[in-house]
Design an enzyme around this catalytic site. Structure first.
Site, PDB file in Angstrom:
ATOM      1  N   ARG A  92       0.836  -1.202   0.000  1.00  0.00           N
ATOM      2  CA  ARG A  92       0.000   0.000   0.000  1.00  0.00           C
ATOM      3  C   ARG A  92       0.871   1.253   0.000  1.00  0.00           C
ATOM      4  O   ARG A  92       0.524   2.268  -0.611  1.00  0.00           O
ATOM      5  CB  ARG A  92      -0.925  -0.020   1.219  1.00  0.00           C
ATOM      6  N   ASP A 152     -10.002  -4.940   8.168  1.00  0.00           N
ATOM      7  CA  ASP A 152      -9.040  -5.868   8.774  1.00  0.00           C
ATOM      8  C   ASP A 152      -9.624  -6.509  10.034  1.00  0.00           C
ATOM      9  O   ASP A 152      -9.431  -7.706  10.283  1.00  0.00           O
ATOM     10  CB  ASP A 152      -7.740  -5.143   9.129  1.00  0.00           C
ATOM     11  N   ARG A 155     -12.008  -9.136   9.024  1.00  0.00           N
ATOM     12  CA  ARG A 155     -11.257 -10.339   8.635  1.00  0.00           C
ATOM     13  C   ARG A 155     -10.805 -11.122   9.866  1.00  0.00           C
ATOM     14  O   ARG A 155     -10.886 -12.353   9.911  1.00  0.00           O
ATOM     15  CB  ARG A 155     -10.031  -9.932   7.804  1.00  0.00           C
ATOM     16  N   HIS A 179      -3.400   0.586   8.351  1.00  0.00           N
ATOM     17  CA  HIS A 179      -4.095  -0.364   7.471  1.00  0.00           C
ATOM     18  C   HIS A 179      -3.041  -0.873   6.498  1.00  0.00           C
ATOM     19  O   HIS A 179      -2.894  -0.375   5.395  1.00  0.00           O
ATOM     20  CB  HIS A 179      -5.240   0.336   6.728  1.00  0.00           C
TER      21      HIS A 179
END
Length: 317
Positions: A92, A152, A155, A179
């Site tokens: 990212r 997240d 998840r 993140h």
């Protein structure tokens, strides 16, 4: 769920994430009016047409969109997904340069069209971009924040629920920090029901070990890379989590969610956007200062802040 009267959300960016967020918002009835804005006229209009064709069956019935900035006007919430997408093998943070330029040029225009909106940044790297966008607009920190680790955390709860043999909603655990690659779970506060995570056991589901939890954390951290490798993008789950954030704002829920505002003297972290449990309401997102970390978690939190501070500094140079 009842649609909030006269509420409007605009999704900026008609790519896979933006269109999925618009679809999720329509299906869930997240707002009375849903708009999709993208400078790519044909793409935006095609996505809106496709979504509009299904509104007989959705929670919201109004979808508009296009490449004219007037699409954004009157928005109560603006969700930003526009930018270059993350490619297989790319972190990212590697996206930061190109998306920072897009964000800093776009934010003043959006703010002129929707000066009173709450802004939610989904474009990656969302934490760094939130800092730059807040600086570019001078918005109060609570009114501009990243979707952060809401996905997240979902998840994590899904994996823990599978392992423990309980529903995802019965798992109370958070991913915090960036993140991205320096994120981590707050294991010291994680429970299933009221039972601490390491104490949970039931028939067919023995106690978890610390090594097992460490592996689960790695799997959660790397989940996006696995999805991107297989299908080119993550879109459904981030679309759903974006819709959930929209609802918390428009319903003035005061919901606790691990979003990422620019922190001000939060456990020694200042001027960096990181995900921490925050109260999300019509005013935006306010970090919960009473959030507790154990000594190791606090070290990880400061390491996450340092990593993002370095990236933000390099982009300002």
């Amino acid at each position: 769920m009842a649609v909030i009267e006269n509420s409007k959300v605009t999704i900026v960016g008609a790519g896979s994430v933006g269109s999925s967020a618009a679809y999720a918002a329509l299906i869930r009835g997240s707002a009375r009016h849903v708009a999709l804005y993208d400078i790519a006229t044909e793409k935006a209009e095609a996505e809106v047409l496709d979504l509009a064709h299904g509104t007989q069956f959705t929670g919201s019935s109004d979808i508009i969109g296009g490449s004219d900035l007037s699409v954004v006007e009157g928005s109560h919430v603006v969700v930003i997904t526009a930018g270059a997408k993350q490619n297989p093998g790319q972190t990212r943070i590697e996206l930061a340069g190109v998306n920072a330029r897009i964000m800093t040029s776009m934010m003043p225009q959006l703010l002129s069209a929707a000066p009173d909106a709450v802004y939610v940044i989904v474009t990656n790297p969302c934490d760094v971009l939130t800092v730059l966008a807040q600086e570019a607009t001078d918005l109060p920190p609570e009114r501009i924040f990243a979707s952060g680790t809401v996905l997240d955390t979902s998840r994590l709860r899904w994996k823990l629920g599978q392992r423990a043999g309980v529903s995802t909603s019965s798992v109370h655990a958070y991913i915090v920090g960036e993140h991205g690659d320096t994120e981590f779970p707050l294991w010291s506060k994680a429970t299933i029901g009221t039972v601490p995570i390491l104490d949970w056991e039931s028939e067919g589901h023995p106690r978890m070990t610390k090594d097992e939890l460490d592996q689960i954390a790695i799997d959660v951290r790397d989940a996006a890379y696995k999805v991107i490798q297989g299908k080119g993008a993550t879109n459904y789950a981030i679309g759903l989590s974006s819709a959930r954030i929209i609802e918390a704002i428009l319903n003035d829920e005061h919901a606790v969610m691990p979003v990422s505002p620019v922190l001000r003297d939060f456990h020694g972290v200042d001027g960096v956007a990181l995900s921490v449990p925050s109260i999300v309401s019509a005013k935006g997102a306010v970090p919960i200062r009473e959030t507790q970390f154990d000594a190791h978690e606090l070290e990880l939190f400061h390491a996450s802040a340092a990593a993002l501070r370095d990236v933000a500094s390099s982009l300002r140079a």
